[in-house]
Design a protein around this motif. Structure first.
Motif, PDB file in Angstrom:
ATOM      1  N   VAL A 132      17.498-150.766  36.575  1.00 28.12           N
ATOM      2  CA  VAL A 132      17.924-151.738  35.498  1.00 28.12           C
ATOM      3  C   VAL A 132      17.551-153.059  35.704  1.00 28.12           C
ATOM      4  CG1 VAL A 132      20.253-152.839  34.640  1.00 28.12           C
ATOM      5  CG2 VAL A 132      20.095-150.194  35.186  1.00 28.12           C
ATOM      6  N   SER A 133      17.723-153.892  36.890  1.00 23.36           N
ATOM      7  CA  SER A 133      17.199-155.033  37.217  1.00 23.36           C
ATOM      8  C   SER A 133      15.668-155.008  37.489  1.00 23.36           C
ATOM      9  CB  SER A 133      18.172-155.571  38.391  1.00 23.36           C
ATOM     10  OG  SER A 133      17.709-155.066  39.704  1.00 23.36           O
ATOM     11  N   LYS A 134      14.869-154.094  37.603  1.00 24.13           N
ATOM     12  CA  LYS A 134      13.719-153.956  38.235  1.00 24.13           C
ATOM     13  C   LYS A 134      13.338-154.894  39.543  1.00 24.13           C
ATOM     14  CE  LYS A 134      12.103-151.978  34.276  1.00 24.13           C
ATOM     15  NZ  LYS A 134      12.757-150.885  34.048  1.00 24.13           N
ATOM     16  N   LYS A 135      14.548-154.809  40.425  1.00 26.32           N
ATOM     17  CA  LYS A 135      14.389-155.674  41.696  1.00 26.32           C
ATOM     18  C   LYS A 135      14.821-154.679  42.882  1.00 26.32           C
ATOM     19  CE  LYS A 135      15.374-160.008  39.383  1.00 26.32           C
ATOM     20  NZ  LYS A 135      16.209-161.137  39.278  1.00 26.32           N
ATOM     21  N   PRO A 136      14.283-155.123  43.883  1.00 27.08           N
ATOM     22  CA  PRO A 136      15.077-154.283  45.136  1.00 27.08           C
ATOM     23  C   PRO A 136      16.597-154.662  45.201  1.00 27.08           C
ATOM     24  CG  PRO A 136      13.495-155.774  45.770  1.00 27.08           C
ATOM     25  CD  PRO A 136      13.378-155.873  44.494  1.00 27.08           C
ATOM     26  N   ALA A 137      17.221-153.645  45.933  1.00 28.51           N
ATOM     27  CA  ALA A 137      18.551-153.964  46.148  1.00 28.51           C
ATOM     28  C   ALA A 137      18.775-153.218  47.420  1.00 28.51           C
ATOM     29  CB  ALA A 137      19.566-153.114  44.830  1.00 28.51           C
ATOM     30  N   THR A 138      19.767-153.628  48.329  1.00 29.65           N
ATOM     31  CA  THR A 138      20.163-153.225  49.689  1.00 29.65           C
ATOM     32  C   THR A 138      21.048-152.220  49.599  1.00 29.65           C
ATOM     33  OG1 THR A 138      19.291-155.281  50.502  1.00 29.65           O
ATOM     34  CG2 THR A 138      20.592-153.993  52.099  1.00 29.65           C
ATOM     35  N   ILE A 139      20.945-151.187  50.250  1.00 31.34           N
ATOM     36  CA  ILE A 139      22.038-150.157  50.195  1.00 31.34           C
ATOM     37  C   ILE A 139      22.026-150.002  51.637  1.00 31.34           C
ATOM     38  CG2 ILE A 139      20.435-148.048  50.369  1.00 31.34           C
ATOM     39  CD1 ILE A 139      22.498-147.313  48.037  1.00 31.34           C
ATOM     40  N   ASN A 140      23.666-149.856  51.987  1.00 32.15           N
ATOM     41  CA  ASN A 140      23.999-149.630  53.444  1.00 32.15           C
ATOM     42  C   ASN A 140      24.750-148.338  53.260  1.00 32.15           C
ATOM     43  OD1 ASN A 140      23.129-152.116  54.410  1.00 32.15           O
ATOM     44  ND2 ASN A 140      24.927-153.081  54.018  1.00 32.15           N
ATOM     45  N   LEU A 141      24.734-147.507  54.514  1.00 30.47           N
ATOM     46  CA  LEU A 141      25.143-146.147  54.545  1.00 30.47           C
ATOM     47  C   LEU A 141      25.495-145.949  55.934  1.00 30.47           C
ATOM     48  CD1 LEU A 141      23.289-143.216  54.160  1.00 30.47           C
ATOM     49  CD2 LEU A 141      22.405-145.024  53.240  1.00 30.47           C
ATOM     50  N   ASN A 142      26.521-144.816  56.292  1.00 35.06           N
ATOM     51  CA  ASN A 142      26.731-144.364  57.389  1.00 35.06           C
ATOM     52  C   ASN A 142      26.944-142.999  57.221  1.00 35.06           C
ATOM     53  OD1 ASN A 142      27.483-147.037  58.457  1.00 35.06           O
ATOM     54  ND2 ASN A 142      29.530-146.653  58.495  1.00 35.06           N
ATOM     55  N   LEU A 143      26.290-141.989  58.087  1.00 36.50           N
ATOM     56  CA  LEU A 143      25.948-140.835  57.862  1.00 36.50           C
ATOM     57  C   LEU A 143      26.181-139.837  59.259  1.00 36.50           C
ATOM     58  CD1 LEU A 143      22.385-140.375  56.417  1.00 36.50           C
ATOM     59  CD2 LEU A 143      24.321-140.208  55.295  1.00 36.50           C
ATOM     60  N   MET A 144      26.890-138.626  59.015  1.00 36.43           N
ATOM     61  CA  MET A 144      26.912-137.634  60.122  1.00 36.43           C
ATOM     62  C   MET A 144      25.783-136.615  59.593  1.00 36.43           C
ATOM     63  SD  MET A 144      30.916-137.786  60.855  1.00 36.43           S
ATOM     64  CE  MET A 144      31.010-136.971  62.124  1.00 36.43           C
ATOM     65  N   VAL A 145      25.175-136.383  60.787  1.00 32.16           N
ATOM     66  CA  VAL A 145      24.061-135.307  60.614  1.00 32.16           C
ATOM     67  C   VAL A 145      24.323-134.275  61.780  1.00 32.16           C
ATOM     68  CG1 VAL A 145      21.584-134.564  60.714  1.00 32.16           C
ATOM     69  CG2 VAL A 145      22.513-136.750  59.805  1.00 32.16           C
ATOM     70  N   GLU A 146      24.593-132.881  61.246  1.00 33.12           N
ATOM     71  CA  GLU A 146      24.820-132.007  62.140  1.00 33.12           C
ATOM     72  C   GLU A 146      23.957-130.793  61.818  1.00 33.12           C
ATOM     73  OE1 GLU A 146      29.009-129.195  62.261  1.00 33.12           O
ATOM     74  OE2 GLU A 146      27.882-129.261  60.173  1.00 33.12           O
ATOM     75  N   GLY A 147      23.357-130.524  63.230  1.00 32.00           N
ATOM     76  CA  GLY A 147      22.280-129.413  63.483  1.00 32.00           C
ATOM     77  C   GLY A 147      21.914-129.300  64.817  1.00 32.00           C
ATOM     78  N   ARG A 148      21.080-128.473  65.037  1.00 32.43           N
ATOM     79  CA  ARG A 148      20.518-128.353  66.480  1.00 32.43           C
ATOM     80  C   ARG A 148      19.304-129.267  66.916  1.00 32.43           C
ATOM     81  NH1 ARG A 148      22.036-124.357  63.867  1.00 32.43           N
ATOM     82  NH2 ARG A 148      20.537-124.187  62.674  1.00 32.43           N
ATOM     83  N   TYR A 149      19.687-129.947  68.081  1.00 34.31           N
ATOM     84  CA  TYR A 149      19.021-130.831  68.447  1.00 34.31           C
ATOM     85  C   TYR A 149      18.710-132.147  67.747  1.00 34.31           C
ATOM     86  CZ  TYR A 149      17.453-126.407  70.597  1.00 34.31           C
ATOM     87  OH  TYR A 149      17.391-125.375  71.447  1.00 34.31           O
ATOM     88  N   VAL A 150      19.580-132.471  66.679  1.00 38.29           N
ATOM     89  CA  VAL A 150      19.323-133.742  66.100  1.00 38.29           C
ATOM     90  C   VAL A 150      19.755-134.792  66.967  1.00 38.29           C
ATOM     91  CG1 VAL A 150      20.309-132.550  63.788  1.00 38.29           C
ATOM     92  CG2 VAL A 150      21.994-133.443  65.320  1.00 38.29           C
ATOM     93  N   GLU A 151      20.505-134.829  68.076  1.00 37.26           N
ATOM     94  CA  GLU A 151      20.737-136.031  68.986  1.00 37.26           C
ATOM     95  C   GLU A 151      19.318-136.275  69.585  1.00 37.26           C
ATOM     96  OE1 GLU A 151      23.886-135.290  71.608  1.00 37.26           O
ATOM     97  OE2 GLU A 151      25.241-135.911  70.162  1.00 37.26           O
TER      98      GLU A 151
END
Length: 128
Positions: free
Chosen positions: A33-52
């Motif tokens: 819409v604005s044709k400009k960059p916007a900052t997005i902040n997020l917190n995720l939890m990732v589950e799987g083998r060897y992800v740490e």
């Protein structure tokens, strides 16, 4: 005997999965819409083998994949689901990391600096 083997197998599988928390991740995405960059902040939890152990590769994949989305797409539930699927597919193909689940804990768009300055000027709190 089969029951014991089944219980052992289920326990072994459940113990092999790890949980990776990605807190305060921030990235720039473009707004359609604005044709400009916007900052997005997020917190995720990732589950799987060897992800740490492979956390740096997962964060790299997140940086690459999130850049292919528009801000307006990430706001919708479909967009969030597509983001999860894209991260899983990218990490599997690029790094051979098999992610079982991704849980979005928080996702919010932050105003850019110019929007803050414009709002302050509108309220008469900022002099040119």
């Amino acid at each position: 005997m089969k029951k014991f083997l089944y219980i052992f197998l289920v326990m072994a599988i459940s113990l092999s999965a790890q949980m990776l928390n990605i807190d305060d991740f921030s990235s720039e995405v473009f707004s359609r819409v604005s044709k400009k960059p916007a900052t997005i902040n997020l917190n995720l939890m990732v589950e799987g083998r060897y992800v740490e152990d492979e956390s740096y590769k997962i964060v790299d994949a997140l940086n690459i994949v999130i850049g292919s989305f528009y801000l307006e797409d990430l706001i919708t539930s479909q967009g969030k689901q597509k983001l999860k699927e894209a991260i899983k597919a990218y990490t599997l193909s690029k790094y051979s990391i098999d992610i079982d689940n991704i849980y979005i804990q928080k996702m919010q768009s932050m105003p850019n600096t110019q929007e803050i300055i414009d709002a302050l000027k509108k309220e008469g709190m900022c002099i040119k």
